[in-house]
Design a protein around this motif. Structure first.
Motif, PDB file in Angstrom:
ATOM      1  N   TRP A   1      -2.597  -3.162  -5.862  1.00 43.64           N
ATOM      2  CA  TRP A   1      -2.300  -1.997  -5.023  1.00 43.64           C
ATOM      3  C   TRP A   1      -1.831  -2.422  -3.637  1.00 43.64           C
ATOM      4  O   TRP A   1      -1.011  -1.739  -3.024  1.00 43.64           O
ATOM      5  CB  TRP A   1      -3.537  -1.106  -4.896  1.00 43.64           C
ATOM      6  CG  TRP A   1      -3.297   0.160  -4.114  1.00 43.64           C
ATOM      7  CD1 TRP A   1      -3.283   0.308  -2.749  1.00 43.64           C
ATOM      8  CD2 TRP A   1      -2.993   1.448  -4.649  1.00 43.64           C
ATOM      9  NE1 TRP A   1      -3.002   1.605  -2.403  1.00 43.64           N
ATOM     10  CE2 TRP A   1      -2.823   2.332  -3.553  1.00 43.64           C
ATOM     11  CE3 TRP A   1      -2.870   1.952  -5.954  1.00 43.64           C
ATOM     12  CZ2 TRP A   1      -2.526   3.686  -3.729  1.00 43.64           C
ATOM     13  CZ3 TRP A   1      -2.576   3.299  -6.120  1.00 43.64           C
ATOM     14  CH2 TRP A   1      -2.407   4.149  -5.013  1.00 43.64           C
TER      15      TRP A   1
ATOM     16  N   SER B   1       2.668   1.634  -3.417  1.00 44.22           N
ATOM     17  CA  SER B   1       1.706   2.110  -4.421  1.00 44.22           C
ATOM     18  C   SER B   1       1.462   3.606  -4.269  1.00 44.22           C
ATOM     19  O   SER B   1       1.388   4.341  -5.266  1.00 44.22           O
ATOM     20  CB  SER B   1       0.393   1.333  -4.292  1.00 44.22           C
ATOM     21  OG  SER B   1       0.546  -0.015  -4.692  1.00 44.22           O
TER      22      SER B   1
ATOM     23  N   TRP C   1      -9.836  -1.525  -3.147  1.00 44.04           N
ATOM     24  CA  TRP C   1      -8.559  -1.426  -3.839  1.00 44.04           C
ATOM     25  C   TRP C   1      -8.300  -2.724  -4.596  1.00 44.04           C
ATOM     26  O   TRP C   1      -8.833  -3.784  -4.276  1.00 44.04           O
ATOM     27  CB  TRP C   1      -7.427  -1.177  -2.842  1.00 44.04           C
ATOM     28  CG  TRP C   1      -7.527  -2.033  -1.617  1.00 44.04           C
ATOM     29  CD1 TRP C   1      -7.087  -3.320  -1.455  1.00 44.04           C
ATOM     30  CD2 TRP C   1      -8.159  -1.675  -0.383  1.00 44.04           C
ATOM     31  NE1 TRP C   1      -7.391  -3.784  -0.209  1.00 44.04           N
ATOM     32  CE2 TRP C   1      -8.047  -2.788   0.484  1.00 44.04           C
ATOM     33  CE3 TRP C   1      -8.792  -0.517   0.077  1.00 44.04           C
ATOM     34  CZ2 TRP C   1      -8.556  -2.777   1.777  1.00 44.04           C
ATOM     35  CZ3 TRP C   1      -9.294  -0.511   1.368  1.00 44.04           C
ATOM     36  CH2 TRP C   1      -9.168  -1.635   2.199  1.00 44.04           C
TER      37      TRP C   1
ATOM     38  N   ASN D   1       0.835  -1.200   0.000  1.00 43.77           N
ATOM     39  CA  ASN D   1       0.000   0.000   0.000  1.00 43.77           C
ATOM     40  C   ASN D   1       0.872   1.252   0.000  1.00 43.77           C
ATOM     41  O   ASN D   1       0.621   2.212  -0.745  1.00 43.77           O
ATOM     42  CB  ASN D   1      -0.915  -0.034   1.224  1.00 43.77           C
ATOM     43  CG  ASN D   1      -1.775   1.199   1.368  1.00 43.77           C
ATOM     44  OD1 ASN D   1      -2.324   1.725   0.403  1.00 43.77           O
ATOM     45  ND2 ASN D   1      -1.898   1.687   2.597  1.00 43.77           N
TER      46      ASN D   1
ATOM     47  N   MET E   1      -3.555   5.786 -11.879  1.00 43.68           N
ATOM     48  CA  MET E   1      -4.308   4.577 -11.550  1.00 43.68           C
ATOM     49  C   MET E   1      -4.976   4.023 -12.802  1.00 43.68           C
ATOM     50  O   MET E   1      -5.364   4.768 -13.700  1.00 43.68           O
ATOM     51  CB  MET E   1      -5.369   4.881 -10.493  1.00 43.68           C
ATOM     52  CG  MET E   1      -4.809   5.273  -9.148  1.00 43.68           C
ATOM     53  SD  MET E   1      -6.122   5.407  -7.901  1.00 43.68           S
ATOM     54  CE  MET E   1      -5.239   6.258  -6.599  1.00 43.68           C
TER      55      MET E   1
ATOM     56  N   TRP F   1      -4.792  -1.239 -11.409  1.00 35.86           N
ATOM     57  CA  TRP F   1      -3.993  -0.842 -10.233  1.00 35.86           C
ATOM     58  C   TRP F   1      -4.654   0.410  -9.686  1.00 35.86           C
ATOM     59  O   TRP F   1      -4.557   1.481 -10.265  1.00 35.86           O
ATOM     60  CB  TRP F   1      -2.549  -0.573 -10.667  1.00 35.86           C
ATOM     61  CG  TRP F   1      -1.635  -0.091  -9.587  1.00 35.86           C
ATOM     62  CD1 TRP F   1      -1.100  -0.819  -8.569  1.00 35.86           C
ATOM     63  CD2 TRP F   1      -1.118   1.241  -9.434  1.00 35.86           C
ATOM     64  NE1 TRP F   1      -0.293  -0.028  -7.782  1.00 35.86           N
ATOM     65  CE2 TRP F   1      -0.284   1.237  -8.301  1.00 35.86           C
ATOM     66  CE3 TRP F   1      -1.282   2.430 -10.151  1.00 35.86           C
ATOM     67  CZ2 TRP F   1       0.386   2.376  -7.860  1.00 35.86           C
ATOM     68  CZ3 TRP F   1      -0.619   3.566  -9.720  1.00 35.86           C
ATOM     69  CH2 TRP F   1       0.208   3.537  -8.584  1.00 35.86           C
TER      70      TRP F   1
END
Length: 324
Positions: A229, A195, A225, A192, A205, A215
């Motif tokens: 991600w 990303s 999510w 996380n 994204m 993603w």
């Protein structure tokens, strides 16, 4: 000596061992069982060996231990604490500061003379726990992600062309030991965090209605999510594919990486990657220094030999990020 004094004395000894490498001074703090069974003793030994092999000279250390809560019986005590530590070192003409925040539980036994010894150490939300969580997850996420590598997401949101590695690094420095309130914080937060860094660097994204595609993250009420991600192996598969939005290039060695690039870690060497970091600097020998979450780390040496999750079978994947 009460248990608080014992713990403070132990971590003072750890910090001195960082300076001079005399790990043996810690032996008296552990019971025989604790020294044989706890991974902390082995980790500290690897940590010093890694420092020596790099030619690093530590000239200052700092640390703070904050007890969170504890449970005491007549002969035992379990205490959970936060340990914030930093090491200042030089390699050649360069100076660096490496910092980390670890949340740990220590189990202490009281011996006949009323003093304490360490019988067990374990991390709450550290590298080892994250690796175990990743390894024990159902294979569905990674398997579906691998099958869908060539599947197009429903919507691509393009940002600025290319990838601004400087902005990604600035983000990694800003939030290495805290959480951006815009995003959720996960128990195993490494992917996380990476990303977020990539997105801060301008990687757009790729939205989809399915978690196995694209993603992306949708924050706020009812946030969701994609696997890529938030799951280490799924992000690895996306990077390995070389596809949008990162258009990553696999390189053969850590020396080829530059700040803003990504390293993936397969701690067990079984082909499933459990951790990711972002390169934020290079040392005197052109080796990467990385930031990461889970065990929150800043300017940590890339090889992770000091990690509780390290095994001799560890494998790495190195990715240079191009962007769309």
């Amino acid at each position: 000596m009460d248990w608080k004094g014992f713990i403070q004395k132990y971590f003072d000894a750890v910090h001195w061992s960082w300076m001079d490498g005399k790990i043996e001074r810690l032996a008296s703090f552990f019971s025989k069982e604790g020294k044989d069974k706890t991974g902390e003793w082995e980790r500290l030994t690897r940590e010093y060996s890694q420092t020596v092999s790099r030619g690093a000279q530590i000239y200052a250390v700092s640390g703070r231990v904050i007890p969170l809560y504890w449970m005491e019986t007549e002969k035992t005590l379990e205490v959970s604490l936060v340990w914030r530590g930093a090491r200042h070192y030089r390699i050649g003409n360069q100076r660096h500061e490496e910092a980390s925040t670890r949340v740990m539980t220590l189990r202490l036994n009281k011996v006949a003379d009323g003093s304490w010894v360490i019988a067990e150490t374990r991390e709450w939300e550290g590298d080892l726990k994250a690796a175990n969580v990743e390894a024990n997850k159902k294979e569905r996420e990674a398997d579906v992600q691998e099958r869908d590598t060539d599947a197009k997401p429903l919507m691509v949101v393009y940002g600025a062309k290319g990838y601004n590695a400087r902005k990604a690094v600035e983000y990694a420095e800003r939030y290495w030991d805290t959480t951006n309130p815009v995003y959720p914080r996960f128990n195993d937060d490494c992917t996380n965090f990476i990303s977020q860094c990539l997105h801060a660097g301008g990687i757009p994204m790729l939205f989809s209605k399915e978690k196995t595609k694209g993603w992306w993250i949708r924050t706020g009420k009812g946030s969701e999510w994609s696997y890529s991600w938030s799951v280490a192996h799924s992000l690895y598969l996306l990077l390995k594919s070389g596809r949008e939005p990162m258009r990553a290039i696999t390189v053969d060695s850590p020396e080829e990486l530059v700040p803003g690039d990504i390293i993936c870690y397969d701690f067990n060497g079984d082909g499933r990657f459990q951790h990711n970091t972002i390169v934020v600097a290079k040392d005197w020998d052109n080796m990467p220094l990385v930031n990461a979450h889970t065990t929150d780390s800043r300017l940590r040496y890339w090889a992770y030999e000091d990690s509780t999750a390290y095994t001799p079978q560890i494998r790495y994947a190195f990715f240079h990020i191009q962007g769309v």
